[in-house]
Design a protein around this motif. Structure first.
Motif, PDB file in Angstrom:
ATOM      1  N   ALA A   8       0.821  -1.210   0.000  1.00 53.60           N
ATOM      2  CA  ALA A   8       0.000   0.000   0.000  1.00 53.60           C
ATOM      3  C   ALA A   8       0.853   1.257   0.000  1.00 53.60           C
ATOM      4  N   THR A   9       1.991   1.207   0.701  1.00 51.81           N
ATOM      5  CA  THR A   9       2.882   2.375   0.762  1.00 51.81           C
ATOM      6  C   THR A   9       3.896   2.391  -0.372  1.00 51.81           C
ATOM      7  N   ASN A  10       3.868   1.336  -1.234  1.00 51.92           N
ATOM      8  CA  ASN A  10       4.749   1.252  -2.403  1.00 51.92           C
ATOM      9  C   ASN A  10       6.219   1.352  -2.008  1.00 51.92           C
ATOM     10  N   ASP A  11       6.629   0.482  -1.080  1.00 49.97           N
ATOM     11  CA  ASP A  11       8.026   0.456  -0.654  1.00 49.97           C
ATOM     12  C   ASP A  11       8.889  -0.259  -1.693  1.00 49.97           C
ATOM     13  N   GLU A  16       5.870  -8.931   1.052  1.00 54.14           N
ATOM     14  CA  GLU A  16       4.532  -9.342   0.622  1.00 54.14           C
ATOM     15  C   GLU A  16       4.469  -9.469  -0.900  1.00 54.14           C
ATOM     16  N   TYR A  17       5.206  -8.606  -1.606  1.00 53.25           N
ATOM     17  CA  TYR A  17       5.239  -8.711  -3.071  1.00 53.25           C
ATOM     18  C   TYR A  17       5.845 -10.039  -3.499  1.00 53.25           C
ATOM     19  N   LEU A  18       6.947 -10.421  -2.865  1.00 54.13           N
ATOM     20  CA  LEU A  18       7.590 -11.693  -3.205  1.00 54.13           C
ATOM     21  C   LEU A  18       6.657 -12.865  -2.920  1.00 54.13           C
ATOM     22  N   ARG A  19       5.893 -12.773  -1.831  1.00 52.49           N
ATOM     23  CA  ARG A  19       5.005 -13.877  -1.471  1.00 52.49           C
ATOM     24  C   ARG A  19       3.815 -13.970  -2.421  1.00 52.49           C
ATOM     25  N   PHE A 186       5.809   1.026  -9.757  1.00 53.83           N
ATOM     26  CA  PHE A 186       5.621  -0.033  -8.757  1.00 53.83           C
ATOM     27  C   PHE A 186       7.020  -0.441  -8.295  1.00 53.83           C
ATOM     28  N   LYS A 187       7.467   0.161  -7.199  1.00 53.27           N
ATOM     29  CA  LYS A 187       8.867   0.080  -6.793  1.00 53.27           C
ATOM     30  C   LYS A 187       9.322  -1.347  -6.514  1.00 53.27           C
ATOM     31  N   ALA A 188       8.527  -2.106  -5.788  1.00 55.04           N
ATOM     32  CA  ALA A 188       8.939  -3.462  -5.425  1.00 55.04           C
ATOM     33  C   ALA A 188       9.142  -4.325  -6.666  1.00 55.04           C
ATOM     34  N   GLN A 189       8.286  -4.166  -7.670  1.00 53.50           N
ATOM     35  CA  GLN A 189       8.404  -4.973  -8.882  1.00 53.50           C
ATOM     36  C   GLN A 189       9.608  -4.557  -9.706  1.00 53.50           C
ATOM     37  N   VAL A 190       9.834  -3.260  -9.827  1.00 51.06           N
ATOM     38  CA  VAL A 190      11.000  -2.763 -10.579  1.00 51.06           C
ATOM     39  C   VAL A 190      12.289  -3.257  -9.939  1.00 51.06           C
ATOM     40  N   LEU A 191      12.402  -3.108  -8.628  1.00 49.18           N
ATOM     41  CA  LEU A 191      13.621  -3.504  -7.936  1.00 49.18           C
ATOM     42  C   LEU A 191      13.828  -5.016  -7.998  1.00 49.18           C
ATOM     43  N   THR A 192      12.792  -5.786  -7.757  1.00 53.99           N
ATOM     44  CA  THR A 192      12.925  -7.244  -7.732  1.00 53.99           C
ATOM     45  C   THR A 192      13.331  -7.781  -9.096  1.00 53.99           C
TER      46      THR A 192
END
Length: 271
Positions: A8-11, A16-19, A186-192
């Motif tokens: 929700a905070t787009n960290d 949770e994104y990985l899961r 979507f920061k988590a997706q870009v970084l991952t």
């Protein structure tokens, strides 16, 4: 709760994104690896005969090296656009483009390795009755392996990076995830996805380095023993089955070191 809140905070870092997106990441990674492996293998199969052709003389070397260099300078978007009428929006489009990009690195390194084989080694092999093809496969190619593997490593790492550009046609593996995430940041997706690309490149390079050390054990002998091998009836550290030159220095043809590769700069473009 904290794990869910990171979406929700787009960290940037979000467990949770990985899961929740594990299957999506797995599918993209598998596609990325598949496109890379197929492209590099086809590129190697095409580059080897081209290098043999270029070795026949300047009349062949100029056009072969010139053509592969020109192909390497074509931007990815333009390359895919030129190939689009032939392959459509398919994985074959991406693979063909990546194969063409890999040729300049592979051809130059294979050619450099073959040309660095000592003339004394080839003369000794011919004196023992080796024909042209047996000379190539049992003497020249083993001694050219360090240069060939150096080119293969560079081409593989470059292909891992360029595969992301396949997201232009929806066949970019992890590049698809990066492109989908950029409009909304979507920061988590870009970084991952970016970290996975880097890990793939590093892993591929280390695997090929290990394969190179396994296939060229004679290149490690001086470092391990600290000795300089000279004289005798032939090189003692060379590949098995290579003929030795009477009274020659070590490394003729299987001496302590192989020919050095002449790597071309890796082509890396943003997806």
């Amino acid at each position: 709760m904290a794990g869910a809140n990171c979406l929700a905070t787009n960290d940037w870092i979000c467990g949770e994104y990985l899961r929740s997106r594990g299957q999506e990441l797995t599918d993209a990674t598998v596609q990325h690896i598949g496109i890379t492996v197929v492209s590099v293998l086809i590129g190697l199969a095409v580059a080897f005969p081209l290098a043999l052709l270029a070795r026949r003389g300047r009349g062949f070397a100029g056009p072969v090296l010139g053509l592969t260099t020109v192909l390497y300078t074509v931007p990815s978007l333009a390359m895919f656009s030129l190939l689009l009428p032939l392959f459509g929006l398919s994985a074959a489009l991406v693979v063909t483009g990546l194969v063409l990009y890999s040729l300049t690195i592979l051809v130059r390194n294979i050619l450099a390795g073959l040309e660095a084989v000592p003339q004394e080694a080839k003369e000794a092999a011919r004196g023992m009755g080796y024909g042209p093809w047996r000379l190539l496969w049992e003497v020249e190619l083993p001694l050219a392996l360090p240069a060939l593997m150096a080119g293969l490593r560079i081409a593989t790492v470059s292909t891992v990076a360029l595969t992301t550009v396949g997201s232009l046609v929806g066949k970019g593996g992890l590049g698809n995830l990066i492109e989908d995430a950029l409009p909304s940041l979507f920061k988590a997706q870009v970084l991952t996805a970016s970290v996975l690309c880097v890990l793939l490149a590093v892993t591929a390079d280390l695997l090929l380095l290990g394969l190179q050390r396994l296939l060229t054990p004679w290149t490690r002998i001086p470092a391990a023993t600290g000795e300089t091998r000279t004289g005798g009836t032939g090189g003692t550290g060379g590949p098995k089955g290579s003929p030795g030159a009477p009274g020659g220095a070590s490394g003729v043809p299987g001496g302590s070191g192989g020919p050095a590769g002449v790597p071309a700069p890796a082509k890396v473009e943003a997806g």
